[in-house]
Design a protein around this motif. Sequence first.
Motif, PDB file in Angstrom:
ATOM      1  N   ARG A  48     -78.550  -6.258 -31.010  1.00  0.00           N
ATOM      2  CA  ARG A  48     -78.420  -7.699 -30.873  1.00  0.00           C
ATOM      3  C   ARG A  48     -78.594  -8.386 -32.226  1.00  0.00           C
ATOM      4  NH1 ARG A  48     -75.986 -10.841 -26.961  1.00  0.00           N
ATOM      5  NH2 ARG A  48     -77.074 -10.035 -25.162  1.00  0.00           N
TER       6      ARG A  48
ATOM      7  N   PHE B  20     -66.081 -11.696 -28.625  1.00  0.00           N
ATOM      8  CA  PHE B  20     -67.402 -11.337 -28.131  1.00  0.00           C
ATOM      9  C   PHE B  20     -67.780  -9.901 -28.465  1.00  0.00           C
ATOM     10  CE2 PHE B  20     -65.568 -14.443 -25.071  1.00  0.00           C
ATOM     11  CZ  PHE B  20     -66.183 -15.543 -25.641  1.00  0.00           C
TER      12      PHE B  20
ATOM     13  N   SER C  92     -86.549  -8.818 -23.298  1.00  0.00           N
ATOM     14  CA  SER C  92     -85.969  -7.622 -22.720  1.00  0.00           C
ATOM     15  C   SER C  92     -85.335  -6.830 -23.842  1.00  0.00           C
ATOM     16  CB  SER C  92     -84.922  -7.991 -21.668  1.00  0.00           C
ATOM     17  OG  SER C  92     -83.832  -8.606 -22.293  1.00  0.00           O
TER      18      SER C  92
ATOM     19  N   TYR D 283     -71.750 -18.364 -38.877  1.00  0.00           N
ATOM     20  CA  TYR D 283     -72.331 -18.361 -40.218  1.00  0.00           C
ATOM     21  C   TYR D 283     -71.466 -19.151 -41.181  1.00  0.00           C
ATOM     22  CZ  TYR D 283     -75.112 -14.652 -38.218  1.00  0.00           C
ATOM     23  OH  TYR D 283     -75.949 -13.956 -37.411  1.00  0.00           O
TER      24      TYR D 283
ATOM     25  N   ASP E  60     -83.311  -7.875 -26.839  1.00  0.00           N
ATOM     26  CA  ASP E  60     -81.967  -8.229 -26.438  1.00  0.00           C
ATOM     27  C   ASP E  60     -81.928  -9.692 -26.029  1.00  0.00           C
ATOM     28  OD1 ASP E  60     -79.300  -7.532 -25.710  1.00  0.00           O
ATOM     29  OD2 ASP E  60     -79.916  -7.749 -23.634  1.00  0.00           O
ATOM     30  N   ASP E  61     -83.030 -10.143 -25.471  1.00  0.00           N
ATOM     31  CA  ASP E  61     -83.082 -11.511 -24.983  1.00  0.00           C
ATOM     32  C   ASP E  61     -84.533 -11.981 -25.012  1.00  0.00           C
ATOM     33  OD1 ASP E  61     -82.416 -13.908 -23.908  1.00  0.00           O
ATOM     34  OD2 ASP E  61     -82.075 -13.179 -21.880  1.00  0.00           O
ATOM     35  N   VAL E  62     -84.702 -13.238 -25.253  1.00  0.00           N
ATOM     36  CA  VAL E  62     -86.025 -13.854 -25.192  1.00  0.00           C
ATOM     37  C   VAL E  62     -85.920 -14.968 -24.166  1.00  0.00           C
ATOM     38  CG1 VAL E  62     -87.777 -15.108 -26.476  1.00  0.00           C
ATOM     39  CG2 VAL E  62     -86.423 -13.347 -27.604  1.00  0.00           C
TER      40      VAL E  62
ATOM     41  N   HIS F 155     -70.151 -18.387 -43.939  1.00  0.00           N
ATOM     42  CA  HIS F 155     -68.965 -17.788 -44.547  1.00  0.00           C
ATOM     43  C   HIS F 155     -67.772 -17.764 -43.607  1.00  0.00           C
ATOM     44  CE1 HIS F 155     -70.946 -13.921 -43.144  1.00  0.00           C
ATOM     45  NE2 HIS F 155     -69.803 -13.938 -42.522  1.00  0.00           N
TER      46      HIS F 155
ATOM     47  N   ARG G  54     -86.782 -14.232 -31.679  1.00  0.00           N
ATOM     48  CA  ARG G  54     -85.351 -14.455 -31.519  1.00  0.00           C
ATOM     49  C   ARG G  54     -84.752 -13.172 -30.956  1.00  0.00           C
ATOM     50  NH1 ARG G  54     -85.720 -18.893 -32.661  1.00  0.00           N
ATOM     51  NH2 ARG G  54     -85.466 -20.111 -34.551  1.00  0.00           N
ATOM     52  N   PRO G  55     -83.682 -13.307 -30.204  1.00  0.00           N
ATOM     53  CA  PRO G  55     -83.015 -12.075 -29.795  1.00  0.00           C
ATOM     54  C   PRO G  55     -82.582 -11.312 -31.043  1.00  0.00           C
ATOM     55  CG  PRO G  55     -82.100 -13.962 -28.639  1.00  0.00           C
ATOM     56  CD  PRO G  55     -83.041 -14.500 -29.661  1.00  0.00           C
TER      57      PRO G  55
ATOM     58  N   PRO H 256     -66.617 -18.928 -32.371  1.00  0.00           N
ATOM     59  CA  PRO H 256     -65.957 -17.916 -31.565  1.00  0.00           C
ATOM     60  C   PRO H 256     -66.091 -18.322 -30.096  1.00  0.00           C
ATOM     61  CG  PRO H 256     -68.093 -17.123 -32.274  1.00  0.00           C
ATOM     62  CD  PRO H 256     -67.908 -18.483 -32.876  1.00  0.00           C
TER      63      PRO H 256
ATOM     64  N   GLU I 120     -70.834  -9.687 -41.854  1.00  0.00           N
ATOM     65  CA  GLU I 120     -71.986  -9.784 -40.969  1.00  0.00           C
ATOM     66  C   GLU I 120     -72.460  -8.375 -40.673  1.00  0.00           C
ATOM     67  OE1 GLU I 120     -70.078 -11.900 -37.763  1.00  0.00           O
ATOM     68  OE2 GLU I 120     -69.340 -13.078 -39.452  1.00  0.00           O
TER      69      GLU I 120
ATOM     70  N   ASP J  85     -70.816 -12.403 -22.124  1.00  0.00           N
ATOM     71  CA  ASP J  85     -71.970 -11.652 -22.620  1.00  0.00           C
ATOM     72  C   ASP J  85     -72.170 -10.400 -21.762  1.00  0.00           C
ATOM     73  OD1 ASP J  85     -74.109 -10.989 -24.138  1.00  0.00           O
ATOM     74  OD2 ASP J  85     -75.154 -12.893 -23.901  1.00  0.00           O
ATOM     75  N   ILE J  86     -72.966  -9.505 -22.311  1.00  0.00           N
ATOM     76  CA  ILE J  86     -73.294  -8.286 -21.613  1.00  0.00           C
ATOM     77  C   ILE J  86     -73.956  -8.605 -20.270  1.00  0.00           C
ATOM     78  CG2 ILE J  86     -75.053  -6.462 -21.699  1.00  0.00           C
ATOM     79  CD1 ILE J  86     -72.760  -5.618 -23.219  1.00  0.00           C
TER      80      ILE J  86
ATOM     81  N   HIS K 182     -77.808  -9.661 -35.637  1.00  0.00           N
ATOM     82  CA  HIS K 182     -76.726  -9.764 -36.601  1.00  0.00           C
ATOM     83  C   HIS K 182     -77.057 -10.862 -37.579  1.00  0.00           C
ATOM     84  CE1 HIS K 182     -74.473 -12.815 -34.000  1.00  0.00           C
ATOM     85  NE2 HIS K 182     -75.444 -12.369 -33.266  1.00  0.00           N
ATOM     86  N   ALA K 183     -76.719 -10.587 -38.815  1.00  0.00           N
ATOM     87  CA  ALA K 183     -77.114 -11.507 -39.868  1.00  0.00           C
ATOM     88  C   ALA K 183     -76.050 -11.486 -40.948  1.00  0.00           C
ATOM     89  CB  ALA K 183     -78.458 -11.069 -40.445  1.00  0.00           C
TER      90      ALA K 183
ATOM     91  N   ASN L   6     -83.141 -20.555 -29.762  1.00  0.00           N
ATOM     92  CA  ASN L   6     -83.009 -19.424 -28.851  1.00  0.00           C
ATOM     93  C   ASN L   6     -82.400 -19.908 -27.551  1.00  0.00           C
ATOM     94  OD1 ASN L   6     -83.291 -16.939 -27.600  1.00  0.00           O
ATOM     95  ND2 ASN L   6     -85.304 -17.511 -26.794  1.00  0.00           N
ATOM     96  N   VAL L   7     -81.244 -19.373 -27.236  1.00  0.00           N
ATOM     97  CA  VAL L   7     -80.619 -19.683 -25.957  1.00  0.00           C
ATOM     98  C   VAL L   7     -80.736 -18.431 -25.090  1.00  0.00           C
ATOM     99  CG1 VAL L   7     -78.482 -20.296 -24.798  1.00  0.00           C
ATOM    100  CG2 VAL L   7     -79.016 -21.279 -27.013  1.00  0.00           C
ATOM    101  N   PRO L   8     -81.459 -18.516 -23.978  1.00  0.00           N
ATOM    102  CA  PRO L   8     -81.598 -17.324 -23.144  1.00  0.00           C
ATOM    103  C   PRO L   8     -80.234 -16.799 -22.706  1.00  0.00           C
ATOM    104  CG  PRO L   8     -83.055 -19.058 -22.388  1.00  0.00           C
ATOM    105  CD  PRO L   8     -82.168 -19.661 -23.428  1.00  0.00           C
ATOM    106  N   LYS L   9     -80.121 -15.495 -22.677  1.00  0.00           N
ATOM    107  CA  LYS L   9     -78.856 -14.885 -22.272  1.00  0.00           C
ATOM    108  C   LYS L   9     -78.745 -14.921 -20.758  1.00  0.00           C
ATOM    109  CE  LYS L   9     -77.994 -13.158 -26.489  1.00  0.00           C
ATOM    110  NZ  LYS L   9     -78.567 -14.312 -27.170  1.00  0.00           N
ATOM    111  N   LYS L  10     -77.573 -14.558 -20.301  1.00  0.00           N
ATOM    112  CA  LYS L  10     -77.429 -14.521 -18.840  1.00  0.00           C
ATOM    113  C   LYS L  10     -78.239 -13.361 -18.293  1.00  0.00           C
ATOM    114  CE  LYS L  10     -73.277 -11.651 -18.334  1.00  0.00           C
ATOM    115  NZ  LYS L  10     -71.944 -11.525 -17.782  1.00  0.00           N
ATOM    116  N   ARG L  11     -78.910 -13.595 -17.211  1.00  0.00           N
ATOM    117  CA  ARG L  11     -79.782 -12.586 -16.646  1.00  0.00           C
ATOM    118  C   ARG L  11     -79.649 -12.579 -15.144  1.00  0.00           C
ATOM    119  NH1 ARG L  11     -82.681 -10.627 -19.841  1.00  0.00           N
ATOM    120  NH2 ARG L  11     -83.577  -9.339 -18.239  1.00  0.00           N
TER     121      ARG L  11
END
Lengths: 746, 399
Positions: free
Chosen positions: A677, A428, A581, B251, A567-569, B253, A638-639, B212, A672, A404-405, A679-680, B167-172
Amino acid sequence: MSRHKLVKNLDLDEVLDDYDGGLDEDVDEELAPEDREHLRRGTEEVRQTLGADFNTSNREIEDTLYYYYYDVPKTVNYLLSKWSIQRYFRAPLTWKDQKANTGSKKSKKKATEPKADGKAQTAARKKENRKSQNEETATSSGSLLESLAAGSTKTHHPGPASIAKSQEAEGLGRSSKKQAKGQPYQESQGRPTPASSRPALGEGSEESAVSQLGDLKIQPAPTGSPSGFATAILGLEKNRPCFSRTPAVPGMPFTIQNVANSKAFTGPSPDDVVLKAQSSSKGAKPAPKKSEKNAEEESEHLNGHLKTLSIGDENAKPKSKLLNVTAEHAKAKLKKSANFVVIGHVDAGKSTLMGRLLHDLQSVDQRTIDKYRKESGRLGKASFALAWVLDQGTEERERGVTIDIANFQFETETTKFTILDAPGHQDFVPNMIAGASQADFAILVIDASTGGFESGLKGQTKEHALLVRSMGVQRVIVAINKLDAVQWSQDRFDEISQQILAFLTTAGFMPKNLAFVPCSGLAGGNVVHKATDSLASWYTGEPLLSLLEDYEPTERAIEKPLRLTTDDVFRGGVQNSLSVSGRLDAGTLQTGESLLIAPVSHTATIKGIEVNAEPFDWAVAGQNVILHLADVDPKHLRPGDVLCSPSSPIQSIKSFAVKLLAFEHIMPMHCEVHRGRTHAPGKIAKLTALLDKGSGARLKGKKPRLIQPGSVAEVLVEMEEAQPLETGNRVILREGGVTIGAGLIK
Amino acid sequence: MRLVKQNIERDGSGTITLYPEEPEDMWFTYNLIREGDLLRASALRRVTTESATGSTSSTRVHMNLIISVTALDFDMQAAQLHVSGRIIEETKYTKVGQFHTLDLELNRNFTLEKKDGWDSVARGLVREACDPVKSADTWVVVMQEGLANIAVLTGQRTVHRQKIEMNVPKKRGVGKQSDHDKGMERFFQTTLDTLLRQIDLSAPKPILLASPGFVAQGFQKFIVEYATRTGNKALLAQKSNLVVVHSASGYMHALDEVLRSPEVLSQLKDTKYARETRLMEDFKTMLRKDDGRAWYGPNEVEQAVEKGAVGRGGGVLLISDTLFRAQDIASRKRWVRLVDKVRDVEGGEVRILSGTHESGKQLEGLGGIAAILTFPLDDLDDADDEEDINGPNESTTNS
């Protein structure tokens, strides 16, 4: 354990036995020849300092010296202060009162000694205690105490111990004794004797004995004016010296008495101030004890704070300051700031290059790097140590690949930078898109090693470059990395830069916005400092960092309505249960402002704003911020959600027309939709028209049934669920892990 | 499904009696029955009788009813079929014209008579339904960080069982990694709990985990660890059934890519969905070549068939089964005619794709019908304003 129990459990016989007799001999016998020598020399020095007319006995000086462990200045101070006190109090000390005082005095003395003293000192003190207990003469300091005690209040003796032998019979004497035998130090410290039990004694274990004295005296008269007692003994005329209330330096508690501070009792005592402040703020928790030195200002400060503070009212809505943020921003004259994204094929060395940059700038200390080196070595990935600065994830480290970023801030003399270290792996790319959408410019890292460049070109090098271009990034610094692996070959550098330049210009970058730098992240050449390798001497240009600093900030959309793509919750800490953020795409915001969350249409209030990890009252477009939110359930966020102002909300739409550049064949298909951040899933429902590449006009002719890569077309995209998107947003369409197109919403 | 009795005349009229055995058969039945058809099945109907004195009593009565179908309702998740219609045969308890909704049950015969006779597509469907070779169900979990879709693939359908979004918090930054790790663990736990509620562990089935990056691997590891920790032997026994596959996203698809992956194809190559996926892939490859041999859209394909391009020697017609489910009789007839023409007259190959599979959905995106031609044709799309399958497509452009 309760104090009473301690006293109860005390074995009196044992204590007495242990203590019985031989004490005189003890002292003298225990004095080693070198101690005697010390003592002798010390005495001489003290005499010299005090002058000839200072009337005191050798014995006294020796005792004092011994107490202070041959510290001449302290001894002098003590003797001087004792002398000054003697001038006021000359009443003889009776044995009875002394007894009452010794216990508390002794424990007080302990309290004032720095606890960190080594064992040697404890031992010395032990000896000294015994020695002084043998002194039958009531010292003049004793007479001071006597007179204090006469005022019906028991108080402390500030001087060194002079303890009557018979004190052993007293409870406290015993506990002091026990302590001397190595009992936990604190147990007896600061505890009141039965005779001298005053609340102030119990609580003030950390304070100097002298200030205790002060406390004691004002206790009966909390209004702050000196008590009758105090007045009686100290006279309190301005020119009269009295005990200073300045906290003593630990270890020298008695040195300050001759520094008369007549103002000490003229104002209300600090305790009173605090008490008053407490009572004036209803229900407030007791304020922490302030140091007495600046108690006056402190109390004012405190009062002010307590007035504004409303504890127990946490649900109160954060108030908006109603700032004119644009004006504030213009006024603030912030340092130039820039976000840049680091892109390139997987294993091109993006994270390592950034790790090197931070290391050479000393944004990360050597110790951390060494730790990473050790840990990564254990995993058999020693060369990843620098990358670990940014690859904080457990999985990232195990696998040696950025997922991840990573966000990292650093500062140079001219600019505040935010690194957005993107993952290079194909899987990614969505994360990379999220990062690139926040960037002002990009560093394209290219692996120059044999085969590395070629595989990168086939891989993500091109995709990333096209993606950042389609997301609006104009400026790219091409860092041709790992040149040390090819002996800093200039030919290799030229060859690669030629190819990349050709590719980037066809992709739509202006050559003037491109810069090329040969460097090595692992070995560290041309990153912050010029490469030291003689093979690299052919490169005369600037290192990477100088190129970064050349960045000219662009105009931000401050005047536009607020848009912030989260970007993040996450949980921002103990006090902030919900934080987000993201980068402000447009507009401004300030604390207390209410926000609308799209697409769920819930509102939230901004409780706090952080910019570059510092609290701020406002933020403007272009900044990366952390917002602490209130009045909203975390499940609504949600992010990828967009925060906007309720007055000009963003619409959530299910279908939209997009003018796009095709990267792959496009037919009506699933895809998609990425925007930052967000994407759907959605689908390309209809290929509306092919467009002219130059003018963007619709090409005459039949409706396209297939869009060839490289052509520009307008298509209709239908989303599965409504998404917050609006005209002018840049979107990326991907399918099956491949970017099929990128474009603008019409 | 068992064919109990078949009584079809040459002109297509007549009845067929079927005996559904498993839920999958209900799906066939749903595709088979159209509005206006006559259906005879056992029913449970509440009957109110009035005695001579005027008091009423109501009882539940088992009976056989014949209805003329007016509406169909298929419950995807539970695989239940409800058929409503008007009663056309008087019984002791019912009058003609009364409404009744038949709930078709497993292991109970029903008899069907088509209003317009049994066409080739319907007969083909019955043949296919009664094919004793059954393909095992396959469970798929398509996931990415914070998103998981659980689906079950049966021979005929893809059933989307559950979507899990967290919601999974991202790396911070430094020292805050635990938030992300904890979030992932919570996500895995929720996904596994949901999966276990859906799946019957007593009958082992392949479970595909697709994602992925490393999410699916992490999930597989988590399942094994969880099963070991909790001593869940049934789950542990599934260990060999867990197959980790790559997918581009979490997703639904992305299933398409899962089914194309070599791991899956080697295991499930004979299943209908694997075949269909391959077909769609072939078609798209042809289309990308843009040599005029691959066409999609109803009008284009019809024209191509007219010109005899979908015939012997490689001509393939791909058509989604949703087209045959059209309410409108005329349009159903149009597609049946087209299918018959390609198969019987031209000698081409016809593939009817299930609209619930990913490949079928892709085909629907292309208008529900596509063809690979035996020779290149140009200018099939000359028609100025072509008619769409779903009626005129309003452009909902937001600009």
